[in-house]
Design a protein around this motif. Structure first.
Motif, PDB file in Angstrom:
ATOM      1  N   UNK A 100       0.951  -1.152  -0.117  1.00  0.00           N
ATOM      2  CA  UNK A 100      -0.201  -0.093  -0.088  1.00  0.00           C
ATOM      3  C   UNK A 100       0.730   1.126   0.042  1.00  0.00           C
ATOM      4  N   UNK A 101       1.585   1.178  -1.202  1.00  0.00           N
ATOM      5  CA  UNK A 101       2.679   2.334  -1.368  1.00  0.00           C
ATOM      6  C   UNK A 101       2.166   3.862  -0.905  1.00  0.00           C
ATOM      7  N   UNK A 102       1.166   4.356  -1.584  1.00  0.00           N
ATOM      8  CA  UNK A 102       0.467   5.653  -1.299  1.00  0.00           C
ATOM      9  C   UNK A 102       0.088   5.908   0.146  1.00  0.00           C
ATOM     10  N   UNK A 103      -0.309   5.079   0.707  1.00  0.00           N
ATOM     11  CA  UNK A 103      -0.726   4.999   2.088  1.00  0.00           C
ATOM     12  C   UNK A 103       0.326   5.113   2.971  1.00  0.00           C
ATOM     13  N   UNK A 104       1.342   4.241   2.667  1.00  0.00           N
ATOM     14  CA  UNK A 104       2.797   4.414   3.302  1.00  0.00           C
ATOM     15  C   UNK A 104       3.511   5.493   3.079  1.00  0.00           C
ATOM     16  N   UNK A 105       3.348   6.127   2.220  1.00  0.00           N
ATOM     17  CA  UNK A 105       4.193   7.466   1.987  1.00  0.00           C
ATOM     18  C   UNK A 105       3.497   8.555   2.823  1.00  0.00           C
ATOM     19  N   UNK A 106       2.097   8.646   3.046  1.00  0.00           N
ATOM     20  CA  UNK A 106       1.314   9.563   3.793  1.00  0.00           C
ATOM     21  C   UNK A 106       1.960   9.402   5.238  1.00  0.00           C
ATOM     22  N   UNK A 107       1.930   8.223   5.804  1.00  0.00           N
ATOM     23  CA  UNK A 107       2.491   7.844   6.832  1.00  0.00           C
ATOM     24  C   UNK A 107       4.004   8.286   7.282  1.00  0.00           C
ATOM     25  N   UNK A 108       4.817   7.704   6.468  1.00  0.00           N
ATOM     26  CA  UNK A 108       6.280   7.947   6.557  1.00  0.00           C
ATOM     27  C   UNK A 108       6.437   9.720   6.466  1.00  0.00           C
ATOM     28  N   UNK A 109       5.867  10.333   5.833  1.00  0.00           N
ATOM     29  CA  UNK A 109       5.805  11.969   5.671  1.00  0.00           C
ATOM     30  C   UNK A 109       5.499  12.355   6.913  1.00  0.00           C
ATOM     31  N   UNK A 110       4.462  11.925   7.633  1.00  0.00           N
ATOM     32  CA  UNK A 110       3.808  12.487   8.675  1.00  0.00           C
ATOM     33  C   UNK A 110       4.868  12.000   9.864  1.00  0.00           C
ATOM     34  N   UNK A 111       5.662  10.877   9.805  1.00  0.00           N
ATOM     35  CA  UNK A 111       6.440  10.493  10.747  1.00  0.00           C
ATOM     36  C   UNK A 111       7.611  11.249  10.782  1.00  0.00           C
ATOM     37  N   UNK A 112       7.890  11.873   9.584  1.00  0.00           N
ATOM     38  CA  UNK A 112       9.188  12.913   9.587  1.00  0.00           C
ATOM     39  C   UNK A 112       8.797  14.322  10.154  1.00  0.00           C
ATOM     40  N   UNK A 113       7.410  14.656  10.005  1.00  0.00           N
ATOM     41  CA  UNK A 113       7.010  15.880  10.600  1.00  0.00           C
ATOM     42  C   UNK A 113       7.206  15.648  12.024  1.00  0.00           C
ATOM     43  N   UNK A 114       6.851  14.631  12.625  1.00  0.00           N
ATOM     44  CA  UNK A 114       6.944  14.415  14.103  1.00  0.00           C
ATOM     45  C   UNK A 114       8.384  14.498  14.690  1.00  0.00           C
ATOM     46  N   UNK A 115       9.269  13.705  13.681  1.00  0.00           N
ATOM     47  CA  UNK A 115      10.742  13.648  14.113  1.00  0.00           C
ATOM     48  C   UNK A 115      11.528  13.394  12.573  1.00  0.00           C
ATOM     49  N   UNK A 116      11.986  14.559  12.321  1.00  0.00           N
ATOM     50  CA  UNK A 116      12.692  14.799  10.966  1.00  0.00           C
ATOM     51  C   UNK A 116      13.966  13.827  10.983  1.00  0.00           C
ATOM     52  N   UNK A 117      14.547  13.722  12.316  1.00  0.00           N
ATOM     53  CA  UNK A 117      15.960  12.948  12.422  1.00  0.00           C
ATOM     54  C   UNK A 117      15.763  11.549  12.433  1.00  0.00           C
ATOM     55  N   UNK A 118      14.630  11.053  12.246  1.00  0.00           N
ATOM     56  CA  UNK A 118      14.497   9.239  12.351  1.00  0.00           C
ATOM     57  C   UNK A 118      15.037   8.795  10.987  1.00  0.00           C
ATOM     58  N   UNK A 119      16.304   8.101  11.051  1.00  0.00           N
ATOM     59  CA  UNK A 119      16.989   7.882  10.062  1.00  0.00           C
ATOM     60  C   UNK A 119      16.104   6.735   9.246  1.00  0.00           C
ATOM     61  N   UNK A 120      15.212   5.764   9.787  1.00  0.00           N
ATOM     62  CA  UNK A 120      14.706   4.645   9.265  1.00  0.00           C
ATOM     63  C   UNK A 120      13.292   5.282   8.503  1.00  0.00           C
TER      64      UNK A 120
END
Length: 190
Positions: free
Chosen positions: A78-98
């Motif tokens: 579910x690539x498009x949904x995964x992208x949305x969540x990953x981008x939100x994860x970066x908003x919460x913590x832009x330094x999360x390498x994974x």
């Protein structure tokens, strides 16, 4: 004779009543099952088409939690949904390498190499010694049909990290794409 016809009619009417009753029960259970299925879809953040709204509604504050949801979605294609969540994860913590590594994989899968490279560079800036980031660089080279360069990268990774299965696997792919099936098989089997 009239009694036997009456008994047959009674049996037939009882039989029809029983069939009708079973059909009603079956329809009742089908309706309940369908309603339960719809309820699951309504509350499931994994099946929602409007992921961004669901993220906001969930009030996530932990970037790692959101990353794991994104990784799960990616693993389930579910690539498009995964992208949305990953981008939100970066908003919460832009330094999360994974998360940067995951976004690299997402954009590589979407065949958006410029975006993939951007997140790969971000991951490298955050942790230049991370093995996954080095493997991702080799994957990008494979995606760009730079197989000889990828082979160099994977051999260097294997030299530094001889137990990393991903480096061996992708080294096998690089040889495979060069039609060197003997070396491909050798590295696939390590």
């Amino acid at each position: 004779m009239l009694g036997s016809i009456f008994d047959k009619n009674k049996s037939l009417s009882s039989y029809l009543f029983l069939v009708l009753f079973l059909i009603i029960i079956a329809l009742f259970f089908i309706e309940i099952f369908q309603q339960d299925k719809n309820d699951v879809n309504d509350v499931s953040i994994f099946n929602s088409e409007d992921s961004a709204t669901k993220i906001q509604d969930m009030n996530f504050t932990n970037a790692t939690q959101v990353f794991f949801i994104s990784q799960n979605l990616f693993d389930n294609n579910k690539i498009n949904q995964s992208e949305v969540y990953a981008l939100f994860s970066l908003k919460l913590n832009p330094n999360l390498t994974q998360t940067h590594n995951l976004l690299f994989d997402i954009y590589l899968r979407k065949n958006e190499h410029v975006e993939a490279k951007l997140y790969l560079l971000n991951a490298y800036k955050l942790d230049p010694n991370k093995v996954r980031t080095k493997v991702d660089f080799g994957k990008l080279l494979i995606a760009q049909n730079k197989y000889d360069d990828a082979i160099e990268v994977f051999k260097k990774i294997i030299n530094e990290h001889p137990n990393d299965p991903y480096a061996f696997n992708y080294l096998g792919y690089a040889y495979y794409f060069l039609n060197d099936y003997e070396n491909a098989k050798k590295y696939f089997n390590k």
